[in-house]
Design an enzyme around this catalytic site. Structure first.
Site, PDB file in Angstrom:
ATOM      1  N   LEU A 328       0.829  -1.200   0.000  1.00 41.82           N
ATOM      2  CA  LEU A 328       0.000   0.000   0.000  1.00 41.82           C
ATOM      3  C   LEU A 328       0.864   1.250   0.000  1.00 41.82           C
ATOM      4  O   LEU A 328       1.829   1.357   0.765  1.00 41.82           O
ATOM      5  CB  LEU A 328      -0.921   0.027   1.221  1.00 41.82           C
ATOM      6  CG  LEU A 328      -2.013  -1.051   1.275  1.00 41.82           C
ATOM      7  CD1 LEU A 328      -1.491  -2.299   1.967  1.00 41.82           C
ATOM      8  CD2 LEU A 328      -3.234  -0.529   2.004  1.00 41.82           C
ATOM      9  N   ASP A 329       0.520   2.182  -0.878  1.00 44.89           N
ATOM     10  CA  ASP A 329       1.116   3.509  -0.843  1.00 44.89           C
ATOM     11  C   ASP A 329       0.587   4.229   0.401  1.00 44.89           C
ATOM     12  O   ASP A 329      -0.449   3.856   0.961  1.00 44.89           O
ATOM     13  CB  ASP A 329       0.723   4.264  -2.116  1.00 44.89           C
ATOM     14  CG  ASP A 329       1.197   5.703  -2.109  1.00 44.89           C
ATOM     15  OD1 ASP A 329       2.379   5.920  -1.827  1.00 44.89           O
ATOM     16  OD2 ASP A 329       0.369   6.598  -2.358  1.00 44.89           O
ATOM     17  N   LYS A 330       1.303   5.252   0.860  1.00 46.40           N
ATOM     18  CA  LYS A 330       0.866   5.970   2.051  1.00 46.40           C
ATOM     19  C   LYS A 330      -0.058   7.140   1.712  1.00 46.40           C
ATOM     20  O   LYS A 330      -1.221   7.159   2.090  1.00 46.40           O
ATOM     21  CB  LYS A 330       2.071   6.500   2.847  1.00 46.40           C
ATOM     22  CG  LYS A 330       1.670   7.217   4.143  1.00 46.40           C
ATOM     23  CD  LYS A 330       2.867   7.799   4.864  1.00 46.40           C
ATOM     24  CE  LYS A 330       3.369   9.071   4.197  1.00 46.40           C
ATOM     25  NZ  LYS A 330       2.401  10.211   4.320  1.00 46.40           N
ATOM     26  N   THR A 331       0.471   8.118   0.969  1.00 44.38           N
ATOM     27  CA  THR A 331      -0.263   9.355   0.716  1.00 44.38           C
ATOM     28  C   THR A 331      -1.454   9.109  -0.192  1.00 44.38           C
ATOM     29  O   THR A 331      -1.308   8.639  -1.316  1.00 44.38           O
ATOM     30  CB  THR A 331       0.660  10.411   0.088  1.00 44.38           C
ATOM     31  OG1 THR A 331       1.788  10.595   0.937  1.00 44.38           O
ATOM     32  CG2 THR A 331      -0.073  11.721  -0.092  1.00 44.38           C
ATOM     33  N   LYS A 508       9.267   1.574  -6.137  1.00 46.77           N
ATOM     34  CA  LYS A 508       8.017   0.862  -5.853  1.00 46.77           C
ATOM     35  C   LYS A 508       7.859  -0.355  -6.765  1.00 46.77           C
ATOM     36  O   LYS A 508       7.381  -1.412  -6.326  1.00 46.77           O
ATOM     37  CB  LYS A 508       6.830   1.815  -6.014  1.00 46.77           C
ATOM     38  CG  LYS A 508       6.764   2.890  -4.939  1.00 46.77           C
ATOM     39  CD  LYS A 508       5.508   3.747  -5.071  1.00 46.77           C
ATOM     40  CE  LYS A 508       5.453   4.805  -3.963  1.00 46.77           C
ATOM     41  NZ  LYS A 508       4.244   5.633  -4.023  1.00 46.77           N
TER      42      LYS A 508
END
Length: 629
Positions: A328-331, A508
């Site tokens: 999962l990406d954060k922002t 990523k």
């Protein structure tokens, strides 16, 4: 099955989009064939009491009607390189006529035609939630003009147009609510049944329904680029897809076809009785492989669409069911993607409101995302913002200018320190604030304070991660382009299995490929920088239908709502749908093969075999429809 097309209106109001698969003609032709086969069966049974020659002729004619339609489909499939179990049905009806068993042939024809009708009904029901989206497309809107209100086609709406949305109307485009607040039903987009209030100045999405008083909407996108049009396009792509598990069933079809022919030939050879061969062919027609699997897969896609998760195709649903690792990406994914003011630390000379009011007033002249966050915070508190003058901005560093005759400087610690008499803004920063974004403010050459901002973690993030694990995902990884210490803080708060920070888009992608060695990988993100990783993963999930076009294009799943909760439910739905599909196939094949063995040894007549096979098909289709619940 054939693939007929008819024309319906597209999302932007044009009559251009063909709808394929179970078209109008196919449903009607199935009804006609069922009527012919059942009528022939009944008339033949009545005539049987008078003259068996006429009853046999009627049964033969009814069988030939179904057989002719079936052969057209079989030859069409063979031209496309598809070998399916429809061939078994064609062989059994042909053999019944050739061996003088017209009643058996008629029963097979009736059961085959009714099986197709049942499949059409089941698949149509499974697509209901997805197809319902199509029927909500608006075709016209009321636009304000110099002469008053005028009704126009939605394709003519342009950004900036002011529209009147009346009670009961579906919003034709995305826009900003103007004037009075709006009360919207967003169930078609989110699955949420409760009315949602939308304040003036907030964005309202196309596809929502006005269930309160009429309100004005200022369009900010054309119809073809609005949220709902994008959803409709994704649904169209999803409906035209074919799942890998369905293709796997097609591959099994060849093996089952050869097994059927081998068993029928062996039964005939060993018993010298062609009726045994016919019975084997009849009991193998049609196979659950070509019925249950697509029904279960499409049911799962429809169920996911109902809760706001659009799976682009059946293959993605099956992949979603096999996910072992989630990255999962954060922002914008685990966080809201918008910095918010969480604290203001001031020197003794100034108050928090004075610092925020001065900084926000100056930042009205800046297009930076942090400036927008400060202006939002100030207006949210009802502070009076003054017009900035003599503004000079250094990109990426800070901004300075005059507000109400005072010299104001806003920016990073180093930038502000040079203009505030040497006072170090970092003296106001506590250790706990070092994982947050800080903006220093100086007024008239004196350090005034430090504003602390943070992209806050979504309230449901922890519960969603727990739901991921409950759904069977073994490892959850946070992959962020933010500073490592910020990523680590978020990861620790949420209990992530691994945390990766300071990642470039290439980084990523590398993280996705590294995790792929351990099983199926799902990547969740929302921005342009996430698109390569979304494409590299076994399945990519884009946050929100309004996310960047590149991320939605690269992803196999698009969340129609700006929250993670529905994704965890969709994973569980996908796993259950795949499990039900495999259950249906396994049980159906086992029962069919058992019946074929009984027929080969003479324990079952052709008519009995046809009826038994239809019972098996009905059972596996009903089992597949459990995926809708």
């Amino acid at each position: 099955m054939t693939s007929n097309a008819f024309i319906r209106r597209s999302a932007n109001g044009d009559d251009k989009v063909p709808q394929t698969r179970l078209g109008v003609w196919q449903r009607h032709s199935s009804i006609i064939l069922v009527a012919v086969a059942s009528g022939g069966l009944l008339i033949g049974l009545v005539l049987l009491w008078q003259d068996t020659r006429y009853s046999g002729l009627v049964w033969t004619v009814a069988t030939l009607a179904v057989l002719g339609s079936l052969l057209v489909q079989v030859f069409g499939a063979l031209r496309r390189g598809d070998v399916g179990l429809d061939i078994v049905a064609a062989l059994s009806m042909s053999a019944a006529i050739a061996f003088g068993e017209p009643l058996a042939g008629n029963v097979v024809g009736l059961m085959y035609a009714s099986g197709q009708l049942l499949e059409a009904f089941a698949e149509g029901r499974a697509r209901r939630e997805m197809t319902a989206l199509m029927g909500r497309v608006s075709h016209s809107a009321m636009r304000y003009s110099a002469s008053g209100l005028e009704e126009i086609a939605i394709s003519l709406i342009r950004p900036g147009d002011r529209l009147l949305i009346r009670q009961g109307e579906v919003l034709p485009v995305d826009g900003i609510v103007s004037g009075d607040a709006a009360t919207l039903d967003m169930a078609a987009l989110t699955g949420e049944s409760l009315p949602q209030p939308v304040s003036p100045g907030a964005e309202a999405l196309s596809g929502s329904t006005c269930i309160g008083a009429a309100f004005d909407l200022v369009a900010n996108r054309i119809a073809a680029e609005s949220t709902y049009a994008g959803i409709v396009r994704l649904v169209e792509a999803a409906q035209a897809s074919k799942a890998p598990i369905v293709r796997m069933a097609d591959r099994f079809a060849m093996g089952f076809l050869l097994l059927t022919i081998a068993m029928a030939g062996s039964a005939w050879y060993l018993s010298a009785d062609p009726i045994r061969a016919l019975a084997v062919l009849v009991v193998a027609t049609p196979c659950p492989l070509i019925l249950a699997v697509p029904v279960a897969i499409i049911s799962g896609m429809s169920r996911a669409a109902k809760i706001g998760v659009l799976v682009k195709n059946g293959g993605m649903l099956e992949t979603l069911a096999r996910v072992q690792t989630a990255i999962l990406d954060k922002t914008g994914t685990l966080t809201h993607g918008q910095a918010a003011v969480i604290d203001i630390r001031t020197t003794a000379t100034f108050t928090a409101d004075e610092v925020l009011e001065a900084a926000a007033s100056l930042d009205q002249a800046s297009g930076h995302v942090v400036a927008a966050a400060l202006v939002r915070a100030a207006t949210g508190k009802g502070l009076r913002l003054s017009k900035p003058e003599k503004v000079a901005e250094t990109p990426g560093t800070g901004i300075e200018g005059c507000v109400d005759g005072k010299k104001v400087v806003v920016g990073g610690s180093g930038f502000v320190r040079r203009t505030s008499g040497g006072d170090d803004p970092r003296s106001l920063v506590t250790p706990a604030m070092r994982t947050s974004l800080t903006v220093a403010v100086a007024i008239d050459g004196k350090l005034a304070g430090v504003i602390v901002l943070q992209d806050q973690v979504r309230a449901d993030a922890r519960s969603v991660l727990n739901a991921f694990r409950a759904a069977g995902i073994r490892k959850i990884v946070l992959a962020s382009g933010d500073r490592a210490e910020i990523a680590q803080a978020v990861g620790a708060e949420l209990g992530m299995d691994a945390v990766l920070g300071d990642l470039t888009p290439e980084g990523k992608v590398a993280a996705v490929r590294a995790e792929a060695r351990n099983g199926t990988v799902m990547m969740v993100g929302d921005g342009v920088n996430d698109a390569p990783a979304l494409a590299a993963a076994d399945i990519g999930v884009a946050m929100g239908a309004r996310g960047t076009a590149s991320s939605s294009e690269a992803a196999g799943v698009v969340l129609l709502v700006d929250e993670l909760g529905p994704l965890a439910k969709a994973v569980a739905i996908a796993r259950r749908s795949r499990r039900i599909a495999l259950q249906s196939v396994s049980a159906g094949l086992a029962l069919s093969i058992g019946a074929m063995v009984a027929a080969a040894f003479g324990y079952m007549q052709p008519v009995e075999g046809a009826i038994l096979q239809e019972v098996i098909d009905v059972a596996v289709i009903l089992n597949a429809l459990r995926a809708l619940r």
